[in-house]
Every structure is written in structure tokens, then in C-alpha cells.
Design a protein around this motif. Sequence first.
Motif, PDB file in Angstrom:
ATOM      1  N   UNK A  55      53.050  -3.974  28.302  1.00 36.87           N
ATOM      2  CA  UNK A  55      51.784  -3.248  28.388  1.00 36.87           C
ATOM      3  C   UNK A  55      51.181  -3.210  26.995  1.00 36.87           C
ATOM      4  N   UNK A  56      50.022  -3.814  26.855  1.00 39.51           N
ATOM      5  CA  UNK A  56      49.347  -3.839  25.563  1.00 39.51           C
ATOM      6  C   UNK A  56      48.154  -2.897  25.548  1.00 39.51           C
ATOM      7  N   UNK A  57      48.189  -1.887  26.429  1.00 39.13           N
ATOM      8  CA  UNK A  57      47.133  -0.889  26.466  1.00 39.13           C
ATOM      9  C   UNK A  57      46.152  -1.056  27.618  1.00 39.13           C
ATOM     10  N   UNK A  58      46.164  -2.215  28.268  1.00 39.14           N
ATOM     11  CA  UNK A  58      45.233  -2.452  29.367  1.00 39.14           C
ATOM     12  C   UNK A  58      45.896  -2.427  30.725  1.00 39.14           C
ATOM     13  N   UNK A  59      47.110  -1.963  30.801  1.00 40.27           N
ATOM     14  CA  UNK A  59      47.863  -1.948  32.051  1.00 40.27           C
ATOM     15  C   UNK A  59      49.050  -2.884  31.972  1.00 40.27           C
ATOM     16  N   UNK A  60      50.029  -2.622  32.816  1.00 37.26           N
ATOM     17  CA  UNK A  60      51.259  -3.404  32.784  1.00 37.26           C
ATOM     18  C   UNK A  60      51.064  -4.798  33.364  1.00 37.26           C
ATOM     19  N   UNK A  61      51.839  -5.743  32.826  1.00 34.96           N
ATOM     20  CA  UNK A  61      51.895  -7.098  33.345  1.00 34.96           C
ATOM     21  C   UNK A  61      53.306  -7.625  33.098  1.00 34.96           C
ATOM     22  N   UNK A  62      53.607  -8.771  33.650  1.00 32.80           N
ATOM     23  CA  UNK A  62      54.939  -9.364  33.567  1.00 32.80           C
ATOM     24  C   UNK A  62      54.867 -10.627  32.729  1.00 32.80           C
ATOM     25  N   UNK A  63      55.883 -10.847  31.901  1.00 35.43           N
ATOM     26  CA  UNK A  63      56.016 -12.129  31.214  1.00 35.43           C
ATOM     27  C   UNK A  63      57.312 -12.781  31.657  1.00 35.43           C
ATOM     28  N   UNK A  64      57.292 -14.101  31.707  1.00 32.61           N
ATOM     29  CA  UNK A  64      58.467 -14.878  32.077  1.00 32.61           C
ATOM     30  C   UNK A  64      58.721 -15.868  30.943  1.00 32.61           C
ATOM     31  N   UNK A  65      59.916 -15.819  30.378  1.00 29.76           N
ATOM     32  CA  UNK A  65      60.281 -16.731  29.294  1.00 29.76           C
ATOM     33  C   UNK A  65      61.618 -17.385  29.578  1.00 29.76           C
ATOM     34  N   UNK A  66      61.759 -18.582  29.083  1.00 25.96           N
ATOM     35  CA  UNK A  66      63.030 -19.302  29.113  1.00 25.96           C
ATOM     36  C   UNK A  66      63.289 -19.765  27.690  1.00 25.96           C
ATOM     37  N   UNK A  67      63.833 -18.891  26.864  1.00 26.10           N
ATOM     38  CA  UNK A  67      63.969 -19.168  25.434  1.00 26.10           C
ATOM     39  C   UNK A  67      64.737 -20.446  25.106  1.00 26.10           C
ATOM     40  N   UNK A  68      65.711 -20.799  25.897  1.00 27.39           N
ATOM     41  CA  UNK A  68      66.500 -21.993  25.611  1.00 27.39           C
ATOM     42  C   UNK A  68      65.843 -23.274  26.055  1.00 27.39           C
ATOM     43  N   UNK A  69      64.795 -23.178  26.838  1.00 28.68           N
ATOM     44  CA  UNK A  69      64.162 -24.383  27.381  1.00 28.68           C
ATOM     45  C   UNK A  69      62.799 -24.650  26.765  1.00 28.68           C
ATOM     46  N   UNK A  70      62.052 -23.585  26.469  1.00 27.72           N
ATOM     47  CA  UNK A  70      60.725 -23.749  25.884  1.00 27.72           C
ATOM     48  C   UNK A  70      60.491 -22.625  24.892  1.00 27.72           C
ATOM     49  N   UNK A  71      59.481 -22.791  24.091  1.00 30.05           N
ATOM     50  CA  UNK A  71      59.147 -21.745  23.126  1.00 30.05           C
ATOM     51  C   UNK A  71      57.973 -20.902  23.616  1.00 30.05           C
ATOM     52  N   UNK A  72      57.536 -21.114  24.853  1.00 25.69           N
ATOM     53  CA  UNK A  72      56.367 -20.391  25.343  1.00 25.69           C
ATOM     54  C   UNK A  72      56.741 -19.459  26.482  1.00 25.69           C
ATOM     55  N   UNK A  73      55.764 -18.672  26.901  1.00 28.28           N
ATOM     56  CA  UNK A  73      55.974 -17.775  28.028  1.00 28.28           C
ATOM     57  C   UNK A  73      54.715 -17.766  28.873  1.00 28.28           C
ATOM     58  N   UNK A  74      54.864 -17.330  30.113  1.00 29.65           N
ATOM     59  CA  UNK A  74      53.696 -17.148  30.963  1.00 29.65           C
ATOM     60  C   UNK A  74      53.517 -15.657  31.202  1.00 29.65           C
ATOM     61  N   UNK A  75      52.288 -15.269  31.385  1.00 34.03           N
ATOM     62  CA  UNK A  75      51.942 -13.871  31.636  1.00 34.03           C
ATOM     63  C   UNK A  75      51.329 -13.781  33.018  1.00 34.03           C
ATOM     64  N   UNK A  76      51.807 -12.833  33.823  1.00 37.14           N
ATOM     65  CA  UNK A  76      51.332 -12.683  35.199  1.00 37.14           C
ATOM     66  C   UNK A  76      50.925 -11.240  35.433  1.00 37.14           C
ATOM     67  N   UNK A  77      49.686 -11.045  35.865  1.00 45.18           N
ATOM     68  CA  UNK A  77      49.245  -9.722  36.280  1.00 45.18           C
ATOM     69  C   UNK A  77      49.569  -9.551  37.756  1.00 45.18           C
ATOM     70  N   UNK A  78      49.785  -8.324  38.183  1.00 44.00           N
ATOM     71  CA  UNK A  78      50.166  -8.053  39.571  1.00 44.00           C
ATOM     72  C   UNK A  78      49.165  -8.648  40.561  1.00 44.00           C
ATOM     73  N   UNK A  79      47.884  -8.556  40.247  1.00 41.21           N
ATOM     74  CA  UNK A  79      46.857  -9.052  41.164  1.00 41.21           C
ATOM     75  C   UNK A  79      46.916 -10.577  41.336  1.00 41.21           C
TER      76      UNK A  79
END
Length: 89
Positions: free
Chosen positions: A44-68
Motif C-alpha cells: 500500500x503506497x497510500x492509494x489503497x492496497x494492491x498485490x505484487x508478485x516477484x520471482x527473485x531467482x528468475x527475474x529482477x522484476x515484479x508485477x503489480x495487480x490491483x484487486x479490480x
Amino acid sequence: MGIRGVYHNTGWRETMEIKPLAFIVKPVSEDINSELSTIIQREDEGGGEFITVTQPGRTASKITIEKSEWRQIKAAIDKMFEIISGEGD
């Protein structure tokens, strides 16, 4: 979802809460730092909760998903797995 309250000699009081922050999905035989781990974390960065998905051993990036967005993203991912397995031709 969370655990609320603290027990004092006078009974339960809602002064603090415990909230789950992340889940780690990994092979049973691996530890949590495995390169095969996937981390699902709430943020939560102040605008409401969201989910991030990371695979640290496979990539250096992550995806961000809002509930909607989740239903459509999940449906697209499920469809793509059908296609690559030959079920959705």
C-alpha cells in the motif's frame, strides 16, 4: 484478515493487530530463499492496497495487480495455459 487485540489482565483490548504481509510459494524441499520461490505480497503506497508478485531467482522484476484487475488477468493467464497445453485451440 488479521488478528486483533492484546490480552491484558482486564481482558482483550484492540490496541494492535497482526496482518499477513506475504506468502511464499516454493517447492517443499527448498528453503524460502530458493530461486524457485514466488513471493505474493500485499502493499500500500497510500492509494489503497494492491498485490505484487516477484520471482527473485528468475527475474529482477515484479508485477503489480490491483484487486479490480485480478479476474481478467487470471482469466487471461488460465486461457494462455489452455492454449500452450493444446486445450484451447
